[in-house]
Design a protein around this motif. Structure first.
Motif, short mmCIF file in Angstrom:
data_model
loop_
_atom_site.label_atom_id
_atom_site.label_comp_id
_atom_site.label_asym_id
_atom_site.label_seq_id
_atom_site.Cartn_x
_atom_site.Cartn_y
_atom_site.Cartn_z
N GLN A 65 33.65 47.35 36.59
CA GLN A 65 35.08 47.07 36.55
C GLN A 65 35.49 46.31 37.81
N THR A 66 36.45 45.40 37.63
CA THR A 66 37.00 44.67 38.76
C THR A 66 38.48 45.01 38.90
N THR A 67 39.08 44.57 40.01
CA THR A 67 40.47 44.91 40.28
C THR A 67 41.47 43.97 39.61
N CYS A 68 40.99 42.82 39.09
CA CYS A 68 41.92 41.92 38.40
C CYS A 68 41.14 41.00 37.46
N GLY A 69 41.87 40.29 36.61
CA GLY A 69 41.26 39.37 35.65
C GLY A 69 40.67 38.13 36.28
N LYS A 103 38.50 41.67 46.98
CA LYS A 103 38.38 42.31 45.67
C LYS A 103 37.23 43.32 45.69
N SER A 104 37.38 44.36 44.92
CA SER A 104 36.31 45.34 44.79
C SER A 104 35.76 45.32 43.36
N ILE A 105 34.48 45.64 43.25
CA ILE A 105 33.79 45.69 41.98
C ILE A 105 33.17 47.09 41.90
N LEU A 118 31.16 47.37 45.29
CA LEU A 118 30.79 46.15 45.99
C LEU A 118 32.07 45.41 46.33
N TYR A 119 32.01 44.49 47.29
CA TYR A 119 33.21 43.79 47.73
C TYR A 119 32.97 42.29 47.86
N ILE A 120 34.00 41.51 47.50
CA ILE A 120 34.01 40.08 47.79
C ILE A 120 35.31 39.77 48.52
#
Length: 130
Positions: A65-69, A103-105, A118-120
């Motif tokens: 899952q990600t924090t946004c589209g 963003k976090s994954i 994970l983070y970007i």
């Protein structure tokens, strides 16, 4: 008959105790965060987070899952055997205003630690970067 029951119990006990000592599946990532630096608005960028299953049982990623589209994950959907590798690829599509982003994954799996994050990050800028 009594000897057979004792023998069966002994074999069953060995099988259960051997299974109990099996090291559960576990991630070992090459990296757990990635900084894209400055990227132009409207130009998608991707990064691959490679991992190895350092456990003894197959590692199964059940969800990412990600924090946004604007952040889209792709991941290895087959079980990753002990010592083998898999990939979580994340594509970020910058839109809107030129701003820093983070963003976090979130990965859900059958690993010993069932949830991994994970983070970007980076900064979107107007126009192109050189």
């Amino acid at each position: 008959m009594k000897k057979l029951i004792v023998l069966f119990s002994f074999i069953l006990d060995i099988a259960v105790s051997t299974n109990a000592q099996t090291k559960p599946a576990e991630f070992k990532f090459d990296k757990e965060s990635y900084d894209f630096g400055k990227i132009p608005l409207g130009k998608p960028v991707s990064v691959e987070f490679k991992f190895t299953n350092v456990g003894e049982t197959p590692l199964i990623v059940t969800d990412v899952q990600t924090t946004c589209g604007c952040t889209v994950p792709e991941y290895t959907k087959t079980p990753v055997q002990s010592g083998k590798t898999g990939v979580i690829k994340v594509t970020y599509n910058p839109a809107g205003a030129a701003l820093p982003f983070s963003k976090s994954i979130t990965i859900t799996s059958n690993a010993k630690t069932t949830t991994k994050v994970l983070y970007i990050k980076g900064e979107t800028v107007a126009g192109s970067t050189k």
